[in-house]
Scaffold this motif. Structure first.
Motif, PDB file in Angstrom:
ATOM      1  N   TYR A   1      -4.957   6.006   0.405  1.00 19.20           N
ATOM      2  CA  TYR A   1      -4.256   4.763   0.105  1.00 19.20           C
ATOM      3  C   TYR A   1      -4.449   4.348  -1.351  1.00 19.20           C
ATOM      4  CZ  TYR A   1      -3.846   4.536   5.124  1.00 19.20           C
ATOM      5  OH  TYR A   1      -3.542   4.838   6.408  1.00 19.20           O
TER       6      TYR A   1
ATOM      7  N   ASN B   1       0.820  -1.203   0.000  1.00 16.52           N
ATOM      8  CA  ASN B   1       0.000   0.000   0.000  1.00 16.52           C
ATOM      9  C   ASN B   1       0.854   1.253   0.000  1.00 16.52           C
ATOM     10  OD1 ASN B   1      -2.327  -1.587   0.196  1.00 16.52           O
ATOM     11  ND2 ASN B   1      -2.093  -1.731   2.394  1.00 16.52           N
TER      12      ASN B   1
ATOM     13  N   PHE C   1      -3.258   0.828  -3.658  1.00 12.55           N
ATOM     14  CA  PHE C   1      -2.582  -0.458  -3.761  1.00 12.55           C
ATOM     15  C   PHE C   1      -1.668  -0.414  -4.983  1.00 12.55           C
ATOM     16  CE2 PHE C   1      -2.522  -4.455  -6.146  1.00 12.55           C
ATOM     17  CZ  PHE C   1      -1.828  -5.252  -5.251  1.00 12.55           C
TER      18      PHE C   1
ATOM     19  N   CYS D   1      -5.405  -2.392   1.925  1.00 13.91           N
ATOM     20  CA  CYS D   1      -5.532  -1.030   1.392  1.00 13.91           C
ATOM     21  C   CYS D   1      -6.966  -0.567   1.493  1.00 13.91           C
ATOM     22  CB  CYS D   1      -5.055  -0.992  -0.054  1.00 13.91           C
ATOM     23  SG  CYS D   1      -5.138   0.649  -0.795  1.00 13.91           S
TER      24      CYS D   1
END
Length: 140
Positions: A61, A50, A63, A130
């Motif tokens: 956030y 993340n 990924f 995430c």
């Protein structure tokens, strides 16, 4: 905005993000690293995990899986193989992917590609993390 850096995240398919941010933390291939405005030039391979950034005091956030991050001239460019904002992650799909990877791991057969399966498991777990981190921060 004073004291920010431009964060751009792109994949082979699309531009995921282009924003002025206060801080970026990213999963490097050898561990997590952080970038603040006016950072020295820097280049790192990315791992699976993340990426998080702060903007207006809030954490967001994304990924990421594989690729590179470059910092130069108060700009951080992330060229990722895969990148998804927390709000874009389908948590049910990630859970199912994790379950499939765990089932393949449990089977001790010669035809199981161990490294590929472990990467799929890490991606699924990181996606779920995430999404959950973004939901808890209220930033999805």
């Amino acid at each position: 905005m004073a004291n920010t850096l431009l964060l751009e995240i792109v994949t082979p398919d699309r531009k995921v993000l282009s924003e002025d941010v206060e801080y970026v933390g990213a999963p490097g291939a050898l561990g997590e690293f952080g970038v603040l405005p006016n950072h020295i030039p820097f280049l790192s391979a990315l791992g699976i995990g993340n990426l998080h950034f702060k903007n207006g005091g809030k954490s967001y956030y994304v990924f990421v899986a594989g690729g590179f991050a470059e910092v130069s001239g108060n700009k951080m460019t992330v060229l990722a193989e895969v990148a998804e904002k927390a709000s874009e992650i389908d948590i049910d799909r990630a859970r199912k992917a994790r379950e499939r990877a765990e089932q393949r791991t449990a089977k001790v057969k010669e035809n199981v590609d161990w490294a590929r399966n472990q990467a799929a498991l890490r991606r699924a777990i990181a996606r779920m993390s995430c999404r959950e981190s973004g939901s808890q921060a209220g930033t999805c």
